[in-house]
Design an enzyme around this catalytic site. Structure first.
Site, PDB file in Angstrom:
ATOM      1  N   LYS A 181      26.792 -12.428  34.071  1.00  0.00           N
ATOM      2  CA  LYS A 181      27.083 -11.770  34.491  1.00  0.00           C
ATOM      3  C   LYS A 181      28.318 -11.155  34.896  1.00  0.00           C
ATOM      4  O   LYS A 181      28.745  -9.513  34.550  1.00  0.00           O
ATOM      5  CB  LYS A 181      28.129 -11.329  36.245  1.00  0.00           C
ATOM      6  N   ARG A 223      30.570 -14.206  47.528  1.00  0.00           N
ATOM      7  CA  ARG A 223      29.658 -15.470  47.467  1.00  0.00           C
ATOM      8  C   ARG A 223      29.832 -15.912  48.195  1.00  0.00           C
ATOM      9  O   ARG A 223      29.194 -16.991  48.528  1.00  0.00           O
ATOM     10  CB  ARG A 223      31.291 -16.828  46.200  1.00  0.00           C
ATOM     11  N   ARG A 266      29.771 -22.049  25.728  1.00  0.00           N
ATOM     12  CA  ARG A 266      30.193 -20.732  26.475  1.00  0.00           C
ATOM     13  C   ARG A 266      31.809 -21.618  25.856  1.00  0.00           C
ATOM     14  O   ARG A 266      32.582 -21.910  26.067  1.00  0.00           O
ATOM     15  CB  ARG A 266      30.571 -20.841  28.198  1.00  0.00           C
ATOM     16  N   ARG A 276      36.332 -24.003  29.717  1.00  0.00           N
ATOM     17  CA  ARG A 276      36.977 -24.283  30.499  1.00  0.00           C
ATOM     18  C   ARG A 276      36.703 -24.917  31.146  1.00  0.00           C
ATOM     19  O   ARG A 276      35.447 -25.954  31.384  1.00  0.00           O
ATOM     20  CB  ARG A 276      36.279 -22.759  31.434  1.00  0.00           C
ATOM     21  N   ARG A 322      29.135 -26.764  40.388  1.00  0.00           N
ATOM     22  CA  ARG A 322      28.801 -24.476  40.733  1.00  0.00           C
ATOM     23  C   ARG A 322      27.434 -24.564  40.990  1.00  0.00           C
ATOM     24  O   ARG A 322      27.538 -23.521  41.929  1.00  0.00           O
ATOM     25  CB  ARG A 322      29.263 -24.073  39.531  1.00  0.00           C
TER      26      ARG A 322
END
Ligand code: ADP
Ligand code: ZN
Length: 208
Positions: A13, A88, A122, A155, A166
């Site tokens: 996203k 969310r 990532r 992160r 998550r």
């Protein structure tokens, strides 16, 4: 054009919101980025959300809705926007419906295995927030941002335990939004398992 990008963490996203935002000249509004900026600043909001984010839990709805309401009131959101990472929860979606009219909800479809692979590779620029991936989108120089030369980092919530948490939180709290927006006739689905370019073409096909 008022858009929502919906999908699991790691579905792409953020990457696609950045691409589309440049192409259409509308802002990308990422609640995750807004919260990370608050943490970096050390503001009151930042101190409240820091621990929650590290664990991969959701920030309380009331705080999140207020943040988005204020952001959407700024002038640059007047000609359309991309909401990336919001809503969310059903509570957030109901609140949003009270003050905004949404045109399309793009659902990024992807399976869990791929999500885990993507998130663990990532890397994010500490200075400008640009997103890279060790396999799919490596920076020209390892550990350095192509755009601004900033340092790339992993992160805290991209570490494996947080990733699993998550995904669990996504399934429990966010996935019900798929049916919610389908019922309202707003849901558009894309296959998000291939390249960013492939996702971009699908989204442009929906919008044009
Ligand atoms: P992801 O890669 O998981 O989509 P984001 O950058 O969108 O990550 O968000 C990072 C974290 O910020 C979330 O795990 C959550 O703690 C918090 N957050 C972001 N958006 C929301 C939201 N709409 N509601 C509650 N918490 C949020
Ligand atoms: Zn950078």
């Amino acid at each position: 054009m008022n858009l929502i990008f919906l999908g699991a963490p790691g579905a792409g996203k953020g990457t696609l919101a950045t691409l589309l935002s440049r192409e259409y000249g509308i802002p990308q509004i990422s609640t995750g980025d807004l919260f990370r900026a608050a943490v970096k600043e050390g503001s009151e909001l930042g101190n409240k959300v820091k621990g929650i984010m590290e664990k991969g839990e959701l920030v309380p709805d009331s705080l999140t809705v207020e943040l988005v309401r204020q952001r959407l009131a700024k002038a640059d959101a007047g000609g359309g926007y991309i909401l990336d990472g919001f809503p969310r929860t059903i509570v957030q979606a109901d609140a949003l419906a009270g003050f905004e009219q949404i045109d399309h909800v793009i659902n990024f479809e992807i399976d869990d295995q791929l999500v885990i692979r993507r998130l663990s590779g990532r890397r994010v620029c500490r200075s400008c927030g640009a997103i890279y991936h060790v396999d799919n989108m490596p920076p020209k120089v390892e550990g350095k941002c192509d755009r601004c030369g900033g340092e790339l980092y992993i992160r805290d919530d991209d570490k494996i335990d947080s990733i699993k948490n998550r995904l669990r939180v996504y399934k429990e709290q966010t996935e019900p939004l798929i049916a919610y927006y389908r019922d309202k006739g707003l849901l558009r689905e894309i296959d998000s398992s291939r390249s960013p370019q492939h996702s971009l073409e699908q989204i442009k096909g929906i919008l044009e």
